[in-house]
Motif scaffolding. Sequence first.
Motif, PDB file in Angstrom:
ATOM      1  N   PRO A 250       0.798  -1.241   0.000  1.00  0.00           N
ATOM      2  CA  PRO A 250       0.000   0.000   0.000  1.00  0.00           C
ATOM      3  C   PRO A 250       0.828   1.287   0.000  1.00  0.00           C
TER       4      PRO A 250
ATOM      5  N   ARG B 122      -4.298  -2.943  -3.342  1.00  0.00           N
ATOM      6  CA  ARG B 122      -3.200  -2.530  -2.456  1.00  0.00           C
ATOM      7  C   ARG B 122      -3.410  -3.170  -1.098  1.00  0.00           C
ATOM      8  N   LEU B 123      -2.480  -4.018  -0.678  1.00  0.00           N
ATOM      9  CA  LEU B 123      -2.619  -4.756   0.572  1.00  0.00           C
ATOM     10  C   LEU B 123      -1.305  -4.748   1.330  1.00  0.00           C
ATOM     11  N   ARG B 124      -1.358  -4.428   2.634  1.00  0.00           N
ATOM     12  CA  ARG B 124      -0.177  -4.591   3.478  1.00  0.00           C
ATOM     13  C   ARG B 124       0.307  -6.045   3.413  1.00  0.00           C
ATOM     14  N   GLY B 125       1.608  -6.210   3.333  1.00  0.00           N
ATOM     15  CA  GLY B 125       2.169  -7.556   3.324  1.00  0.00           C
ATOM     16  C   GLY B 125       2.578  -8.011   1.929  1.00  0.00           C
ATOM     17  N   LEU B 126       1.969  -7.409   0.900  1.00  0.00           N
ATOM     18  CA  LEU B 126       2.324  -7.794  -0.464  1.00  0.00           C
ATOM     19  C   LEU B 126       3.553  -7.034  -0.944  1.00  0.00           C
TER      20      LEU B 126
ATOM     21  N   SER C 210      -5.358  -4.480   5.983  1.00  0.00           N
ATOM     22  CA  SER C 210      -5.924  -4.215   4.657  1.00  0.00           C
ATOM     23  C   SER C 210      -6.932  -5.287   4.272  1.00  0.00           C
TER      24      SER C 210
ATOM     25  N   GLU D  65      -9.561  -6.109   0.641  1.00  0.00           N
ATOM     26  CA  GLU D  65     -10.203  -5.702  -0.606  1.00  0.00           C
ATOM     27  C   GLU D  65     -10.980  -6.891  -1.170  1.00  0.00           C
TER      28      GLU D  65
ATOM     29  N   GLY E 169      -1.690  -8.310   6.044  1.00  0.00           N
ATOM     30  CA  GLY E 169      -1.031  -7.741   7.222  1.00  0.00           C
ATOM     31  C   GLY E 169       0.461  -7.865   7.016  1.00  0.00           C
TER      32      GLY E 169
ATOM     33  N   GLY F 275       3.739  -9.156   6.482  1.00  0.00           N
ATOM     34  CA  GLY F 275       4.299 -10.483   6.268  1.00  0.00           C
ATOM     35  C   GLY F 275       3.310 -11.585   5.956  1.00  0.00           C
ATOM     36  N   GLU F 276       2.041 -11.274   5.718  1.00  0.00           N
ATOM     37  CA  GLU F 276       1.088 -12.357   5.465  1.00  0.00           C
ATOM     38  C   GLU F 276      -0.129 -11.896   4.670  1.00  0.00           C
TER      39      GLU F 276
END
Lengths: 253, 253, 253, 253
Positions: free
Chosen positions: A138, A192-196, B129, B131, B206, B208-209
């Motif tokens: 993100p 958009r995603l945290r962790g990716l 996050s 979506e 999140g 790391g995952e």
Amino acid sequence: MTDPIPVAVLGAPGRMGSAAVRAIEAADDLELVAGIGPDDDRDDALRAGARVVVDLTVPSVTKDNVLWAVSNGIHAVVGATGWTEESLAEVREALGDAPSTGVLIAPNFAIGAVLAMRFAEVAAHYYESAEIVELHHPDKVDAPSGTARHTAAAIARGRAAAGLGAMPDATASDPDGARGAVVDGVHVHAVRLRGLVAHEEILFGGVGEQMTIRHDSFDRASFMPGVLLGVREVASHPGLTVGLDGYMDLGAH
Amino acid sequence: MTDPIPVAVLGAPGRMGSAAVRAIEAADDLELVAGIGPDDDRDDALRAGARVVVDLTVPSVTKDNVLWAVSNGIHAVVGATGWTEESLAEVREALGDAPSTGVLIAPNFAIGAVLAMRFAEVAAHYYESAEIVELHHPDKVDAPSGTARHTAAAIARGRAAAGLGAMPDATASDPDGARGAVVDGVHVHAVRLRGLVAHEEILFGGVGEQMTIRHDSFDRASFMPGVLLGVREVASHPGLTVGLDGYMDLGAH
Amino acid sequence: MTDPIPVAVLGAPGRMGSAAVRAIEAADDLELVAGIGPDDDRDDALRAGARVVVDLTVPSVTKDNVLWAVSNGIHAVVGATGWTEESLAEVREALGDAPSTGVLIAPNFAIGAVLAMRFAEVAAHYYESAEIVELHHPDKVDAPSGTARHTAAAIARGRAAAGLGAMPDATASDPDGARGAVVDGVHVHAVRLRGLVAHEEILFGGVGEQMTIRHDSFDRASFMPGVLLGVREVASHPGLTVGLDGYMDLGAH
Amino acid sequence: MTDPIPVAVLGAPGRMGSAAVRAIEAADDLELVAGIGPDDDRDDALRAGARVVVDLTVPSVTKDNVLWAVSNGIHAVVGATGWTEESLAEVREALGDAPSTGVLIAPNFAIGAVLAMRFAEVAAHYYESAEIVELHHPDKVDAPSGTARHTAAAIARGRAAAGLGAMPDATASDPDGARGAVVDGVHVHAVRLRGLVAHEEILFGGVGEQMTIRHDSFDRASFMPGVLLGVREVASHPGLTVGLDGYMDLGAH
């Protein structure tokens, strides 16, 4: 066994540069002879005997570096983006006086992303529908990604070559823009995603079937096989090559 | 073994109706006693001894059918959409005089979609996050799907319960709308591909995952286990229940 | 705002331990008061005023650490595996004399993996078929993963509760073992790929539909939200709790 | 616009045959002139003026049908499996006397499966690890699928061409066979789930990245574009072609 290829890295202290330094040091058939930072003299690379330079600097200096390499008869593998047609023409002209020197300018060193784009262009001939979902962390500021834009262009080329027209889409009500961006006639969606890190999924649909091509980059390390492929192959490809696929065995098309 | 439950289907000639007729006929513990079409007399269902009616008609007549069933002491399992708060209130009032009669109004009989929505609400507590990507055949006229909208609402409830604020998103440039629709604060993307039916992918991220919950409906047959669950359970749930999850063992929440 | 909780980490120099140290230091509501390594005196944690200890040591010493914490009235959050019923009984007995002290023993701190397992158990009630694909890096020595085995057990519990029998499978010829392992009646497949970390995909199938629950751990950092959840909640859960799900709002079941 | 191609179908009453009849009737550039069943005289196809026959009969009669077509100067598109090297040699010999006649024998008419296999062979050059997961309905009697076996062979060819050795795999304990089958050095996993039809996922992994190629067949209709491609192209490909990829623009390799 042949002697290792002597390689210098310009932009060595950067994130990509330091990863390249490590990858070259770890490769038996390559020898790192110079790591050049912004405060160093790039002619150290000449004095150290480099036969290939890897340029991982910034757009403002990369063209000058390439012209310098060509004028010194050193092959160049270049990762910086932002090249214009004018800049590329200057490089081609310089190479006219150095017919045995090779320059590779690769906007994307991820072999998997290059493969995915080529497969997408081929598959596009055979499917009524095609869409792209790209997924990133993100903190990314632009949407969609450059890779997704290039992939949309590749799909559009494939569809045009096959004589396909517009894709079927009965959407009459989409008040909030859920259908996403349209790039070269292809719908592109950005998640958009945290962790990716950096991921792309290319979806094709026809009556009774679906095909999916997905590439996941988890780490900057995934660019290094592409850099090494460039370093190993650049001497065998005199002249200017734009795009890593020019060095890959993807079949004529 | 107990006697099979006598069931009538209103809207029997329709696509959902005829699938329900077949599913009831195939079930050992149920007996189809009447299939009522738009030109038939629904009182035939009473004369045939139906204890449960499955209403798969259209929004314009479904409320009248439910009130008719309640006034005759028959349980009703209802698939039509378009119920308003006022219509639901009328049903509740009618049920006040029939305390042992049950009515289930289920906008979605796909057990998998109901599960996915509930899991999404729970998972939403734990991820920075979230979506949604929904994918359908290209003849669908609205985007995003109603299921995706309901799922976004469920995620928003989960986030609110966990005290989570807005999701991280540094997007500064999105000239073509690649980031899709925003429903209840959740980005929703709609893909349309020939060959698909109805699919939903819910993505959580999140540090790391990643967690992904996906439901694919390949066929209208996937709604039938939900219809049969409703028929079997409606007599044990007097009063009005909205949503199939009220009959499912999903844990208190 | 309340004072931060004083926390000590046992096994601080290890990979999980050092990640926990960083995560605790980064949390506003927690204060790291001691990081204890194998050569340090764990009583330093007492002298530093720790109210919670996080034990990330090795199986051979973890039980002794927990009993020491309980005897000193400190709550313990424990990540080590290898606990036997006998060891757990010893901890329960010690807690009998310390009724306000909490101990959490969590074989898996990945909240996503815990959620996936719980969702799998619920979904298992409603699907005719269920299988597991776990995917890991190729340096893993055992197959299938412990998480996949636990998930298979959860699916088996869900199916038993729903009165489901054996899954349909007409396989008559499988000379090379492509159908994989069978754990508690559930087929489990183990994929090993360079570039992966730890991933699990749980697949459910019914007539006309599929449900998929997937969890990806890209990084050890994904365990830290689970560790912090344990530290924050352990004081509110006196006695012994096995499994992080005991602290999560997953609904009664 | 040119005249439509006159086409006859042998095996017209079968499941594949009747789907082909419908597909040919629906195509503007093709004309169905005869549908031949087991009790009909195949010479009716000659009398009706067929220029192409589509043979969708059973292994026991398909070779005789092809030889009959060649001897009558009609092109043949053949879907039956079970061809031996000896049978193919007989067809080649017959074609020696009919140099302008084309025969296509295609074990798989799913264009997507053919594409997936080709992409897999190309991608295999560039990745340290590769595995296959095939997923089918639970009434399938053999595991793994023929398509998965062919894909494993394609991956093995790609790896050999790139000089890659064995894949990394540290598995030391796998008591229940979770690592699946090994076909040509490639691990293959077979999943069986109610609700599925025929699906294949090909996974590649390298340092920091993953590539996935997936093909889903939801319906027999997905074979028809491949049949029509064969019918349209067979006259332009005199001689014997085995495999639909011989007619597809996949690039030389």
